[in-house]
Motif scaffolding. Structure first.
Motif, PDB file in Angstrom:
ATOM      1  N   VAL A  30       0.857  -1.076  -0.038  1.00 48.49           N
ATOM      2  CA  VAL A  30      -0.042  -0.199   0.048  1.00 48.49           C
ATOM      3  C   VAL A  30       0.895   1.262   0.026  1.00 48.49           C
ATOM      4  O   VAL A  30       1.865   1.308   0.429  1.00 48.49           O
ATOM      5  N   THR A  31       0.268   2.353  -0.538  1.00 43.53           N
ATOM      6  CA  THR A  31       1.119   3.583  -0.488  1.00 43.53           C
ATOM      7  C   THR A  31       0.752   4.408   0.955  1.00 43.53           C
ATOM      8  O   THR A  31       0.191   3.871   1.821  1.00 43.53           O
ATOM      9  N   VAL A  32       1.285   5.533   0.823  1.00 51.60           N
ATOM     10  CA  VAL A  32       1.043   6.279   2.186  1.00 51.60           C
ATOM     11  C   VAL A  32      -0.417   6.950   2.354  1.00 51.60           C
ATOM     12  O   VAL A  32      -0.960   6.963   3.603  1.00 51.60           O
ATOM     13  N   GLU A  33      -0.916   6.881   1.094  1.00 52.48           N
ATOM     14  CA  GLU A  33      -2.394   7.066   1.081  1.00 52.48           C
ATOM     15  C   GLU A  33      -3.588   6.194   1.316  1.00 52.48           C
ATOM     16  O   GLU A  33      -4.397   6.487   1.746  1.00 52.48           O
ATOM     17  N   ASN A  38       0.300  -1.589  -6.567  1.00 50.51           N
ATOM     18  CA  ASN A  38       0.746  -2.549  -7.566  1.00 50.51           C
ATOM     19  C   ASN A  38       1.508  -1.871  -8.611  1.00 50.51           C
ATOM     20  O   ASN A  38       1.041  -0.790  -9.248  1.00 50.51           O
ATOM     21  N   LEU A  39       2.919  -2.175  -8.990  1.00 55.35           N
ATOM     22  CA  LEU A  39       3.730  -1.434  -9.774  1.00 55.35           C
ATOM     23  C   LEU A  39       3.691  -2.400 -11.082  1.00 55.35           C
ATOM     24  O   LEU A  39       4.650  -2.026 -11.890  1.00 55.35           O
ATOM     25  N   GLY A  40       2.669  -3.268 -11.444  1.00 61.33           N
ATOM     26  CA  GLY A  40       2.941  -4.311 -12.609  1.00 61.33           C
ATOM     27  C   GLY A  40       2.979  -3.609 -13.814  1.00 61.33           C
ATOM     28  O   GLY A  40       3.900  -3.989 -14.673  1.00 61.33           O
ATOM     29  N   LYS A  41       2.168  -2.501 -14.195  1.00 64.24           N
ATOM     30  CA  LYS A  41       2.340  -1.803 -15.349  1.00 64.24           C
ATOM     31  C   LYS A  41       3.545  -0.975 -15.626  1.00 64.24           C
ATOM     32  O   LYS A  41       4.097  -0.696 -16.840  1.00 64.24           O
ATOM     33  N   LEU A 118      11.568   2.658   2.889  1.00 56.73           N
ATOM     34  CA  LEU A 118      11.278   2.959   1.511  1.00 56.73           C
ATOM     35  C   LEU A 118       9.554   2.998   1.278  1.00 56.73           C
ATOM     36  O   LEU A 118       8.928   2.231   2.119  1.00 56.73           O
ATOM     37  N   LYS A 119       9.186   4.244   0.739  1.00 63.57           N
ATOM     38  CA  LYS A 119       7.518   4.173   0.734  1.00 63.57           C
ATOM     39  C   LYS A 119       7.305   4.506  -0.627  1.00 63.57           C
ATOM     40  O   LYS A 119       8.145   5.064  -1.333  1.00 63.57           O
ATOM     41  N   LEU A 120       5.969   4.520  -0.989  1.00 61.59           N
ATOM     42  CA  LEU A 120       5.430   4.756  -2.185  1.00 61.59           C
ATOM     43  C   LEU A 120       4.201   5.808  -1.918  1.00 61.59           C
ATOM     44  O   LEU A 120       3.510   5.535  -0.857  1.00 61.59           O
ATOM     45  N   SER A 121       4.002   6.596  -2.910  1.00 59.18           N
ATOM     46  CA  SER A 121       2.902   7.601  -2.866  1.00 59.18           C
ATOM     47  C   SER A 121       2.436   7.991  -4.090  1.00 59.18           C
ATOM     48  O   SER A 121       3.052   7.569  -4.959  1.00 59.18           O
ATOM     49  N   SER A 122       1.260   8.858  -4.237  1.00 55.53           N
ATOM     50  CA  SER A 122       1.115   9.175  -5.376  1.00 55.53           C
ATOM     51  C   SER A 122       1.910  10.622  -5.999  1.00 55.53           C
ATOM     52  O   SER A 122       2.889  10.653  -5.087  1.00 55.53           O
ATOM     53  N   GLY A 134      12.443   8.667  -7.695  1.00 54.22           N
ATOM     54  CA  GLY A 134      11.972   8.328  -9.047  1.00 54.22           C
ATOM     55  C   GLY A 134      10.317   8.301  -9.104  1.00 54.22           C
ATOM     56  O   GLY A 134       9.793   7.899  -8.081  1.00 54.22           O
ATOM     57  N   GLU A 135       9.971   7.652 -10.258  1.00 59.84           N
ATOM     58  CA  GLU A 135       8.588   7.472 -10.444  1.00 59.84           C
ATOM     59  C   GLU A 135       8.265   6.275 -11.222  1.00 59.84           C
ATOM     60  O   GLU A 135       9.320   5.776 -12.184  1.00 59.84           O
ATOM     61  N   ILE A 136       7.487   5.394 -10.897  1.00 56.98           N
ATOM     62  CA  ILE A 136       7.114   3.987 -11.641  1.00 56.98           C
ATOM     63  C   ILE A 136       5.605   3.985 -11.925  1.00 56.98           C
ATOM     64  O   ILE A 136       4.749   4.191 -10.985  1.00 56.98           O
ATOM     65  N   GLY A 137       5.187   4.367 -13.051  1.00 53.28           N
ATOM     66  CA  GLY A 137       3.597   4.167 -13.271  1.00 53.28           C
ATOM     67  C   GLY A 137       3.101   5.426 -12.766  1.00 53.28           C
ATOM     68  O   GLY A 137       3.425   6.609 -13.202  1.00 53.28           O
ATOM     69  N   ASN A 138       2.020   5.290 -11.969  1.00 52.20           N
ATOM     70  CA  ASN A 138       1.560   6.478 -11.174  1.00 52.20           C
ATOM     71  C   ASN A 138       1.851   6.543  -9.813  1.00 52.20           C
ATOM     72  O   ASN A 138       1.092   7.496  -9.162  1.00 52.20           O
ATOM     73  N   PHE A 139       2.862   6.185  -9.536  1.00 53.79           N
ATOM     74  CA  PHE A 139       3.544   6.067  -8.212  1.00 53.79           C
ATOM     75  C   PHE A 139       4.912   6.889  -8.070  1.00 53.79           C
ATOM     76  O   PHE A 139       5.649   6.794  -8.960  1.00 53.79           O
TER      77      PHE A 139
END
Length: 259
Positions: A30-33, A38-41, A118-122, A134-139
């Protein structure tokens, strides 16, 4: 799920699914939000994809730690000193990866700073105290760095003792004994450079002979100041004898004519 901030990360990987991460690895699902991470794309895989991290565990032997991460496109060359993160299960041939994640690993003893979380967000989110890598897909991917605390650091007292000018044998001596100047013999050198405590308090103080005696001495000679009158203790007592007559008279309350 974020990695523990108290322990440096020992690895970063990509897993096709959370259950594909091996033992000791934690998938960031999950992201911080609170959205699914899911980073598949972004990895060119339709089924899905998740970043996962490893801290090695508290009982693990000290090994390499993650000191930096980079997210690059598949057309960018691999940075020197970096390695591409592993994939779980093994990567399949023919699968396109639009973005690649590289990590830099160093031994714990050689690392000054390391990645602790390590965290993911929008993409529009900003995380205080985290650095965007950096960015991957929409994250957006964020990492938190900090100094590495070495487990076998040298005690401060031992380090200060090495910088001390005292000899090892002086540890058992009292401060008075260390700081005093030994004068066991008249021939003992006052300027003993082997120990700083052998220096006199008069070292470095300028000395000038009185003009009265300059003409009596020639340069480089050992002439004696013969004109000096050396008085004995008896001579000094006789010269400065004081009978205390005035004091005795005042004490006896007698008129000064008695003196």
């Amino acid at each position: 799920m974020a990695a523990a901030a108290e322990t440096p990360l020992t690895g970063v990987a990509w897993a096709a699914a959370p259950e594909a991460a091996p033992a000791g690895w934690t998938a960031i699902t999950v992201t911080v939000e609170g959205a699914a991470a899911n980073l598949g794309k972004g990895f060119g895989h339709k089924g899905g994809g998740y970043l996962c991290v490893c801290t090695g565990g508290a009982q693990a032997a000290p090994g390499p730690v993650v000191t930096d991460l980079q997210v690059l496109s598949d057309r960018s060359p691999q940075p020197p000193g970096y390695t591409r993160i592993p994939e779980f299960p093994e990567p399949r041939t023919g699968v396109s990866r639009k973005k690649r994640v590289y990590v830099k690993l160093l031994p714990l003893d050689a690392a000054e700073t390391a990645v602790f979380d390590l965290k993911l967000s929008s993409k529009t989110k900003a995380l205080p105290h985290y650095m965007k890598i950096g960015e991957i897909g929409n994250f957006a991917i964020w990492c938190k760095k900090g100094p590495v605390l070495k487990s076998k650091a040298q005690p401060l007292s031992a380090g200060l003792k090495q910088l001390s000018l005292q000899s090892p044998d002086s540890d058992h001596k009292s401060p008075t004994a260390r700081c005093s100047i030994k004068r066991t013999s008249q021939h003992e050198s006052l300027y003993d450079t082997s120990n700083i405590y052998g220096l006199s308090a008069m070292d470095g103080v300028p000395f000038t002979l009185h003009p009265k005696y300059e003409s009596k001495l020639s340069s480089g000679s050992n002439a004696i100041l013969a004109d000096l009158n050396v008085k004995s203790l008896a001579d000094i007592e006789k010269e400065y004898n004081y009978a205390f007559v005035v004091e005795r008279t005042a004490a006896a309350r007698l008129p000064p004519s008695v003196c």
